[in-house]
Structure formats: C-alpha cells, structure tokens
Design an enzyme around this catalytic site. Structure first.
Site, PDB file in Angstrom:
ATOM      1  N   ALA A  37     -10.753  -6.698  -5.469  1.00  0.00           N
ATOM      2  CA  ALA A  37     -11.776  -6.572  -6.272  1.00  0.00           C
ATOM      3  C   ALA A  37     -12.496  -4.920  -6.204  1.00  0.00           C
ATOM      4  O   ALA A  37     -13.000  -4.405  -7.070  1.00  0.00           O
ATOM      5  CB  ALA A  37     -13.052  -7.473  -5.840  1.00  0.00           C
ATOM      6  N   ARG A  44       0.184   7.665  -2.697  1.00  0.00           N
ATOM      7  CA  ARG A  44       0.878   8.816  -1.832  1.00  0.00           C
ATOM      8  C   ARG A  44       2.143   8.818  -2.160  1.00  0.00           C
ATOM      9  O   ARG A  44       2.713  10.119  -2.138  1.00  0.00           O
ATOM     10  CB  ARG A  44       0.449   8.327  -0.433  1.00  0.00           C
ATOM     11  CG  ARG A  44      -0.683   8.628   0.237  1.00  0.00           C
ATOM     12  CD  ARG A  44      -1.127   7.976   1.444  1.00  0.00           C
ATOM     13  NE  ARG A  44      -1.347   6.487   1.070  1.00  0.00           N
ATOM     14  CZ  ARG A  44      -1.599   5.692   1.917  1.00  0.00           C
ATOM     15  NH1 ARG A  44      -1.184   5.765   3.364  1.00  0.00           N
ATOM     16  NH2 ARG A  44      -1.777   4.475   1.761  1.00  0.00           N
ATOM     17  N   HIS A  55       3.067   3.485  -9.055  1.00  0.00           N
ATOM     18  CA  HIS A  55       2.651   2.085  -9.280  1.00  0.00           C
ATOM     19  C   HIS A  55       4.029   1.193  -9.922  1.00  0.00           C
ATOM     20  O   HIS A  55       4.477   0.314  -9.786  1.00  0.00           O
ATOM     21  CB  HIS A  55       1.675   1.591 -10.127  1.00  0.00           C
ATOM     22  CG  HIS A  55       0.175   2.031  -9.318  1.00  0.00           C
ATOM     23  ND1 HIS A  55      -0.072   1.699  -8.191  1.00  0.00           N
ATOM     24  CD2 HIS A  55      -0.781   2.809 -10.008  1.00  0.00           C
ATOM     25  CE1 HIS A  55      -1.034   2.247  -7.678  1.00  0.00           C
ATOM     26  NE2 HIS A  55      -1.642   2.729  -8.806  1.00  0.00           N
ATOM     27  N   ASP A 113       1.107  -1.180  -0.082  1.00  0.00           N
ATOM     28  CA  ASP A 113       0.227   0.194   0.080  1.00  0.00           C
ATOM     29  C   ASP A 113       0.808   1.232   0.156  1.00  0.00           C
ATOM     30  O   ASP A 113       1.988   1.274   0.511  1.00  0.00           O
ATOM     31  CB  ASP A 113      -0.832  -0.146   1.244  1.00  0.00           C
ATOM     32  CG  ASP A 113      -2.189   0.922   1.151  1.00  0.00           C
ATOM     33  OD1 ASP A 113      -2.232   1.339  -0.023  1.00  0.00           O
ATOM     34  OD2 ASP A 113      -2.916   1.296   2.273  1.00  0.00           O
ATOM     35  N   GLY A 114       0.434   2.222  -0.590  1.00  0.00           N
ATOM     36  CA  GLY A 114       0.981   3.426  -0.488  1.00  0.00           C
ATOM     37  C   GLY A 114       1.700   4.139  -1.898  1.00  0.00           C
ATOM     38  O   GLY A 114       2.418   5.087  -1.896  1.00  0.00           O
ATOM     39  N   ASN A 115       1.392   3.405  -2.991  1.00  0.00           N
ATOM     40  CA  ASN A 115       2.162   3.764  -4.288  1.00  0.00           C
ATOM     41  C   ASN A 115       1.761   5.149  -4.635  1.00  0.00           C
ATOM     42  O   ASN A 115       2.381   6.101  -5.156  1.00  0.00           O
ATOM     43  CB  ASN A 115       1.778   2.871  -5.490  1.00  0.00           C
ATOM     44  CG  ASN A 115       2.282   1.351  -5.308  1.00  0.00           C
ATOM     45  OD1 ASN A 115       3.009   1.436  -4.369  1.00  0.00           O
ATOM     46  ND2 ASN A 115       1.815   0.623  -5.838  1.00  0.00           N
ATOM     47  N   ARG A 144      -0.062   9.118  -9.880  1.00  0.00           N
ATOM     48  CA  ARG A 144      -0.331   7.580  -9.177  1.00  0.00           C
ATOM     49  C   ARG A 144       0.351   6.728  -9.925  1.00  0.00           C
ATOM     50  O   ARG A 144       1.042   5.802  -9.193  1.00  0.00           O
ATOM     51  CB  ARG A 144      -1.800   7.581  -9.049  1.00  0.00           C
ATOM     52  CG  ARG A 144      -2.438   8.545  -8.087  1.00  0.00           C
ATOM     53  CD  ARG A 144      -3.985   8.308  -7.714  1.00  0.00           C
ATOM     54  NE  ARG A 144      -4.008   6.859  -7.407  1.00  0.00           N
ATOM     55  CZ  ARG A 144      -3.974   6.342  -6.118  1.00  0.00           C
ATOM     56  NH1 ARG A 144      -3.716   7.482  -5.242  1.00  0.00           N
ATOM     57  NH2 ARG A 144      -4.073   5.409  -5.942  1.00  0.00           N
ATOM     58  N   LEU A 191      10.449 -20.933  -4.940  1.00  0.00           N
ATOM     59  CA  LEU A 191       9.165 -19.838  -4.140  1.00  0.00           C
ATOM     60  C   LEU A 191       7.864 -20.040  -5.057  1.00  0.00           C
ATOM     61  O   LEU A 191       7.883 -19.864  -6.282  1.00  0.00           O
ATOM     62  CB  LEU A 191       9.870 -18.399  -4.026  1.00  0.00           C
ATOM     63  CG  LEU A 191       8.840 -17.300  -3.769  1.00  0.00           C
ATOM     64  CD1 LEU A 191       8.378 -17.375  -2.165  1.00  0.00           C
ATOM     65  CD2 LEU A 191       9.475 -15.993  -4.133  1.00  0.00           C
TER      66      LEU A 191
END
Ligand code: FPP
Length: 251
Positions: free
Chosen positions: A72, A30, A43, A26-28, A39, A137
C-alpha cells in the site's frame, strides 16, 4: 551419497516442507542502479526470478506461495514507476496464464485490490477465475497490501457482526479473527524470506507470521533463484520449531 556434492534440492526432506512460504521480494531498484539502469529494468528482471521461484515451488510440491508484489505504501513511488509495475503485472499474468494452467497453479490476490487500475483488476480477476479449477500451488500476489489495514478491516468486520447480533464479543477468538483476514483460506506461513539484506517485515502478514521462521538473504531479488529458495528451505528444516515449548517436550 557424499553430501558435499549434493545440490541443496537433494538435501531437502520432502516430508518436512513448509506448506506456505511468503516472500518479500526486495532489491529490484538497487539491482538496476548497480548496473547503471533505470529501476524499471530491475522490476523486469524481478519477474524472471518470480517465474523461477514459482516453477521450483511447483516442482517441490509447496502448497502456498505468497509474494509481496506491491505494498500500500508503494503508491507513494514516482508515478512512472507505479505505471510500469502495473503494466508488468498485466503482461506477466497474460504471458504466464498458460503455464499456470499447465502447472496446476491457482492464482490468488490479497490487498486493497479496488485501488488497482481497472485494466490490472480485470486481468487479475480473469486469471483468478480461470485458474480457480487448479488444485496445485496457490500463488498469492499481495497487491496494494498493508497488513495493518488488513487487520483494521477484520476488526471493523467483526465489530459489524457484533453490532448486528450475529456474534457475541466474548466469543471472538483467534479462529474467528483469522476468518476475517484476506488469508482466511490459507495456513499461516511457516517460512518468510526477505531478500536484499534488509531486516524488516514492512507491514507484511503481521498476524500470520506470528510463528514463521524468518530467513534473510543479502541477494537482491533479481539474483534470487531456485538454488536460493532451496537453501532457505534447508535452513528452515534445520531449525527447531518449538511454539513456546521446550526441546524435551517436542522430543
Ligand atoms: C521491491 O524492490 C520490488 C517491488 C516493489 C516490486 C516487485 C515487483 C516485481 C518483482 C515485478 C512484478 C511481479 C509480478 C508477480 C508480475 P524495490 O523496488 O523496493 O528495490 P529497492 O529496495 O532496491 O529500491
């Protein structure tokens, strides 16, 4: 060795790693806004963090990493931003596929994948297929994901099985329920990380995180790097996981 000069990584007990780490990136937005940029720029920078965290997880030997990439609810964002994220997803998978093969990473996706644009679905399906031979992984992208919807989907599927006479309602247990979730082949996450200083779960893996340790950091996702992951793992290792028991019982 003097602990104060050791990096976080050197302090990690490799025999007590969480098998599954889930992250709410979270926070891309901002991060970009703070820099006076759009924005989408956030990302793009977020992908650099994704790459670093995936690499660090491979190096440590983490078995499962699950990234909340698009919820979603994110379909309600401006159309241009949605398109940019979808394109970023396609171009990132395209760019990273060789590294996944080299690093033995198996790509996986959970969520209402049929909602994704065709190009994105095709790219994802191909990459999942190509990397399915890998044994390292398991990198799961949660896309168009809603935990409540996942749970409802499981309930519906179980109800159908009961209706068809394949299952008796009194036999429904946690294992059967989990086998009807998207995450059926994975252990539950032991560590959930959320960046950007928000203290919410936001409809992410609600069933699966019942016993997970929660780790919140004020760092915005594009600033979150391997050192931050190591710090989170160290914090996790310092906690006592009791599963409802007393400390004495654990000892
Ligand atoms: C949250 O920040 C981030 C997202 C909704 C998108 C996450 C996507 C990426 C990191 C890029 C694509 C990833 C891969 C794996 C290719 P936000 O936009 O909600 O930030 P804000 O809360 O500051 O507005």
């Amino acid at each position: 060795m003097n602990v104060s000069i050791m990096g976080y990584k050197d302090q990690i007990d490799l025999s007590k790693l969480p098998r599954h780490i889930a992250i709410i990136m979270d926070g891309n937005g901002r991060w970009a806004k703070d820099k006076g940029k759009l924005r989408v720029f956030g990302h793009h920078s977020g992908v650099v963090s994704v790459r670093d965290i995936v690499e660090a997880s491979v190096e440590l030997g983490i078995e499962y990493l699950t990234l909340y990439t698009f919820s979603a609810e994110n379909w309600n964002r401006p159309k241009l931003e949605i398109m940019a994220i979808m394109e970023l997803l396609v171009s990132t998978i395209d760019k990273e596929i060789n590294t996944f093969m080299k690093n033995n990473v198996r790509l996986n996706a959970i969520g209402d994948l049929e909602m994704l644009p065709e190009k994105c679905r095709v790219e994802l399906t191909n990459a999942i297929k190509k990397t399915s031979v890998n044994t390292g992984l398991v990198l799961t992208l949660a896309l168009s994901y809603s935990s409540r919807r996942e749970i409802l989907r499981a309930v519906r599927s179980i109800a159908e099985q009961v209706k068809a006479g394949e299952l008796r309602s009194e036999d429904i247990n946690e294992e059967i329920f989990e086998n009807n979730l998207f995450t059926k082949d994975m252990p539950n996450p032991e560590l959930l990380i959320r960046t950007s200083g928000e203290y919410r779960i936001s409809n992410y893996l609600l069933w699966q995180i019942a016993y997970a340790e929660l780790y919140f950091t004020s760092k915005l996702w594009p600033d979150f790097r391997r050192e931050d992951l190591f710090e989170a793992i160290l914090d996790y290792q310092k906690r006592e996981r009791r599963f409802g028991m007393t400390s004495e019982q654990l000892n």
